[in-house]
Design a protein around this motif. Structure first.
Motif, mmCIF file in Angstrom:
data_model
loop_
_atom_site.group_PDB
_atom_site.id
_atom_site.type_symbol
_atom_site.label_atom_id
_atom_site.label_comp_id
_atom_site.label_asym_id
_atom_site.label_seq_id
_atom_site.Cartn_x
_atom_site.Cartn_y
_atom_site.Cartn_z
ATOM 1 N N THR A 1 0.892 -1.341 0.115
ATOM 2 C CA THR A 1 -0.012 -0.157 0.009
ATOM 3 C C THR A 1 1.102 1.210 0.262
ATOM 4 O O THR A 1 1.630 1.384 0.771
ATOM 5 N N PHE B 1 -1.505 9.777 -6.461
ATOM 6 C CA PHE B 1 -1.914 8.527 -6.373
ATOM 7 C C PHE B 1 -1.814 7.620 -5.158
ATOM 8 O O PHE B 1 -0.682 7.727 -4.702
ATOM 9 N N ASP C 1 -2.752 3.511 -3.716
ATOM 10 C CA ASP C 1 -3.122 2.134 -3.914
ATOM 11 C C ASP C 1 -2.689 1.030 -3.270
ATOM 12 O O ASP C 1 -1.690 1.491 -2.595
ATOM 13 N N THR C 2 -3.277 -0.028 -3.591
ATOM 14 C CA THR C 2 -2.827 -1.150 -2.876
ATOM 15 C C THR C 2 -2.752 -2.439 -3.811
ATOM 16 O O THR C 2 -3.809 -2.427 -4.804
ATOM 17 N N VAL C 3 -1.764 -2.768 -4.067
ATOM 18 C CA VAL C 3 -1.425 -3.991 -5.048
ATOM 19 C C VAL C 3 -0.652 -5.184 -4.374
ATOM 20 O O VAL C 3 0.155 -4.963 -3.586
ATOM 21 N N GLU D 1 -1.651 -8.435 -8.656
ATOM 22 C CA GLU D 1 -3.093 -8.009 -8.393
ATOM 23 C C GLU D 1 -3.144 -6.672 -8.557
ATOM 24 O O GLU D 1 -2.480 -5.657 -7.651
ATOM 25 N N LYS D 2 -3.744 -5.981 -9.639
ATOM 26 C CA LYS D 2 -4.171 -4.541 -9.843
ATOM 27 C C LYS D 2 -4.660 -4.037 -8.660
ATOM 28 O O LYS D 2 -5.570 -4.611 -7.957
ATOM 29 N N GLY D 3 -4.377 -2.735 -8.622
ATOM 30 C CA GLY D 3 -5.149 -1.812 -7.726
ATOM 31 C C GLY D 3 -6.171 -0.964 -8.443
ATOM 32 O O GLY D 3 -6.560 -1.393 -9.648
ATOM 33 N N ASN D 4 -6.452 0.079 -7.852
ATOM 34 C CA ASN D 4 -7.441 1.084 -8.656
ATOM 35 C C ASN D 4 -7.012 1.812 -9.419
ATOM 36 O O ASN D 4 -7.493 2.320 -10.420
ATOM 37 N N VAL D 5 -5.561 2.170 -9.281
ATOM 38 C CA VAL D 5 -4.896 3.106 -10.235
ATOM 39 C C VAL D 5 -3.998 2.247 -10.957
ATOM 40 O O VAL D 5 -3.611 2.397 -11.994
ATOM 41 N N THR E 1 -2.054 -0.533 -13.077
ATOM 42 C CA THR E 1 -2.484 -1.843 -13.756
ATOM 43 C C THR E 1 -1.392 -2.670 -14.078
ATOM 44 O O THR E 1 -1.578 -3.725 -14.649
ATOM 45 N N ARG F 1 -3.896 3.233 -14.907
ATOM 46 C CA ARG F 1 -5.461 3.282 -15.379
ATOM 47 C C ARG F 1 -5.534 4.572 -16.122
ATOM 48 O O ARG F 1 -6.153 4.756 -16.947
#
Length: 144
Positions: A55, A61, A63-65, A83-87, A89, A115
């Motif tokens: 995180t 930005f 995010d957590t990936v 594992e993609k995050g919200n931002v 990719t 993204r």
């Protein structure tokens, strides 16, 4: 993700000591700017992280990936996004360590896809800021 940003720094320490700090992912929030949490999900036979969740708060930005790790002893480690995050990719990074006069040269390579549409030059500049900040934090932490 063909383009990568790369930066290097010399740290006055041996490869094993530096890689021990790099491998201690859960301690990153103590010395790596922008890292809010790092938790190891799985470890490999060598006891180092095989899979982890990161995180970060990178200014505009956050995010957590999920990341998958590949360790090359004390010479190299690389990671990739699983594992993609919200931002974020796409993400691929690595640390390479090479002994040199006066210490160890540590090279950090990073490629990030997000993204949000972003001009390549702006993306490279952000990656450069991340790599430079990470290397300086690593140097301060190891040499302290």
């Amino acid at each position: 993700m063909a383009d990568r940003t790369s930066s290097s720094i010399t740290i006055r320490s041996g490869k094993a000591e530096i890689m021990a700090v790099i491998a201690d992912l859960e301690a990153y929030p103590e010395w790596a700017s922008g890292i809010k949490d790092f938790s190891v999900q799985e470890t490999g036979a060598d006891g180092r992280a095989a899979r982890a969740t990161l995180t970060f708060d990178g200014g505009p930005f956050s995010d957590t990936v999920g990341l998958l790790y590949d360790w090359g002893g004390d010479d190299r480690v690389s990671w990739e996004l699983v594992e993609k995050g919200n931002v974020v990719t796409g993400l691929h990074g690595s640390y390479s360590l090479e002994e040199a006069a006066g210490g160890t040269v540590v090279t950090y390579e990073l490629a990030v896809d997000v993204r949000v549409p972003m001009i390549g030059m702006v993306k490279r500049k952000a990656e450069k800021r991340i790599t430079d900040s990470a290397l300086k934090g690593l140097k301060r932490h190891v040499e302290a």
